[in-house]
Design an enzyme around this catalytic site. Sequence first.
Site, PDB file in Angstrom:
ATOM      1  N   ASN A   1      -6.736  -0.260   0.138  1.00 24.82           N
ATOM      2  CA  ASN A   1      -5.437  -0.035   0.788  1.00 24.82           C
ATOM      3  C   ASN A   1      -5.030   1.424   0.595  1.00 24.82           C
ATOM      4  O   ASN A   1      -5.450   2.070  -0.367  1.00 24.82           O
ATOM      5  CB  ASN A   1      -4.368  -0.940   0.159  1.00 24.82           C
ATOM      6  CG  ASN A   1      -3.022  -0.798   0.838  1.00 24.82           C
ATOM      7  OD1 ASN A   1      -2.937  -0.701   2.068  1.00 24.82           O
ATOM      8  ND2 ASN A   1      -1.955  -0.771   0.059  1.00 24.82           N
TER       9      ASN A   1
ATOM     10  N   HIS B   1      -1.465   3.826   0.386  1.00 28.02           N
ATOM     11  CA  HIS B   1      -0.016   3.689   0.207  1.00 28.02           C
ATOM     12  C   HIS B   1       0.602   5.090   0.137  1.00 28.02           C
ATOM     13  O   HIS B   1       0.054   5.979  -0.514  1.00 28.02           O
ATOM     14  CB  HIS B   1       0.275   2.911  -1.077  1.00 28.02           C
ATOM     15  CG  HIS B   1       1.731   2.655  -1.282  1.00 28.02           C
ATOM     16  ND1 HIS B   1       2.398   1.669  -0.562  1.00 28.02           N
ATOM     17  CD2 HIS B   1       2.649   3.238  -2.072  1.00 28.02           C
ATOM     18  CE1 HIS B   1       3.677   1.687  -0.922  1.00 28.02           C
ATOM     19  NE2 HIS B   1       3.852   2.621  -1.842  1.00 28.02           N
TER      20      HIS B   1
ATOM     21  N   SER C   1      -1.939   7.420  -2.116  1.00 26.24           N
ATOM     22  CA  SER C   1      -2.934   6.820  -3.003  1.00 26.24           C
ATOM     23  C   SER C   1      -3.814   5.837  -2.244  1.00 26.24           C
ATOM     24  O   SER C   1      -3.304   5.038  -1.450  1.00 26.24           O
ATOM     25  CB  SER C   1      -2.240   6.004  -4.110  1.00 26.24           C
ATOM     26  OG  SER C   1      -1.223   6.741  -4.745  1.00 26.24           O
TER      27      SER C   1
ATOM     28  N   ASP D   1       0.562  -3.436  -4.375  1.00 23.30           N
ATOM     29  CA  ASP D   1       0.435  -1.978  -4.541  1.00 23.30           C
ATOM     30  C   ASP D   1       0.057  -1.620  -5.988  1.00 23.30           C
ATOM     31  O   ASP D   1       0.395  -0.541  -6.478  1.00 23.30           O
ATOM     32  CB  ASP D   1       1.748  -1.255  -4.166  1.00 23.30           C
ATOM     33  CG  ASP D   1       2.079  -1.397  -2.677  1.00 23.30           C
ATOM     34  OD1 ASP D   1       1.143  -1.527  -1.877  1.00 23.30           O
ATOM     35  OD2 ASP D   1       3.269  -1.377  -2.337  1.00 23.30           O
TER      36      ASP D   1
HETATM   37  C1  GAR Z   1       0.622   4.880   6.314  1.00 25.60           C
HETATM   38  O1  GAR Z   1       1.517   5.895   5.914  1.00 25.60           O
HETATM   39  C2  GAR Z   1       0.276   4.002   5.125  1.00 25.60           C
HETATM   40  O2  GAR Z   1       0.239   4.712   3.921  1.00 25.60           O
HETATM   41  C3  GAR Z   1       1.411   3.016   5.140  1.00 25.60           C
HETATM   42  O3  GAR Z   1       1.611   2.729   6.502  1.00 25.60           O
HETATM   43  C4  GAR Z   1       1.312   3.908   7.260  1.00 25.60           C
HETATM   44  C5  GAR Z   1       0.420   3.518   8.418  1.00 25.60           C
HETATM   45  O4  GAR Z   1       0.244   4.605   9.281  1.00 25.60           O
HETATM   46  N1  GAR Z   1       1.093   1.829   4.397  1.00 25.60           N
HETATM   47  C6  GAR Z   1       1.941   1.204   3.600  1.00 25.60           C
HETATM   48  O5  GAR Z   1       3.103   1.550   3.460  1.00 25.60           O
HETATM   49  C7  GAR Z   1       1.374  -0.003   2.881  1.00 25.60           C
HETATM   50  N2  GAR Z   1       2.208  -0.383   1.786  1.00 25.60           N
HETATM   51  P1  GAR Z   1      -0.868   4.578  10.396  1.00 25.60           P
HETATM   52  O6  GAR Z   1      -0.658   3.314  11.226  1.00 25.60           O
HETATM   53  O7  GAR Z   1      -0.595   5.816  11.208  1.00 25.60           O
HETATM   54  O8  GAR Z   1      -2.220   4.593   9.732  1.00 25.60           O
END
Ligand code: GAR
Length: 216
Positions: free
Chosen positions: A110, A112, A139, A148
Amino acid sequence: MPATCDVVVLLSGTGGNLQAMIDSFKDGNHPVRIRAVISNRADAFGLQRARDTGIEACVLDHKAYDGREAFDAALIELIDTFQPQLVVLAGFMRILSAGFVRHYQGRLLNIHPSLLPLYKGLHTHQRVLEAGDAEHGCSVHFVTEELDGGPLVVQAVIPVESDDSAASLAQRVHAQEHQIYPLAVRWFAEGRLSLGEEGALLDGQLLAAHGHLIRT
Ligand code: GAR
């Protein structure tokens, strides 16, 4: 070159991280093969990005299932039709059941948008600003049953500037995500990254608690 590593990507949104992987793996100099992209939302732009590249794009709508366990069971069934060695969560905005996480133990990553263990959950950029932190980042971690909370693989650290807003932080953090996620997936596919009893291992060495650190 090690044998091909088949990867399934799960997402719910724009798919910026998916695109970063597609772009990073274009050179062909790696064993990664993205077999499918699965979204719980039919309108996720990430699905279009997959189709544009000739990657199979699937929708599994969580609203069509009676509860988390039923959805996760259907998700496992769909993912496993592609027989992936690695499952990558790239903005998949669902909490996964313990059964799901156990099923993919050691092969579920994952990303985050914070320097975990700081700021689990949502609105990380705003929370960093409110706390007055000097640094922020993102991360990549192995997923365990703790939300997380799994062993860290790699973190990118950026300075917080006095004129930063949540939007400007998000933009710079995303740019870093697009560097470190393809890197971690590549390591895994090359057989360099694994999950050991005590934490994440890179080239057989236990990584530090914060994972491999990249400072910009
Ligand atoms: C990213 O910033 C990722 O880190 C976050 O969602 C976004 C997806 O962006 N994930 C979380 O918050 C998970 N807890 P993307 O669709 O442009 O890849």
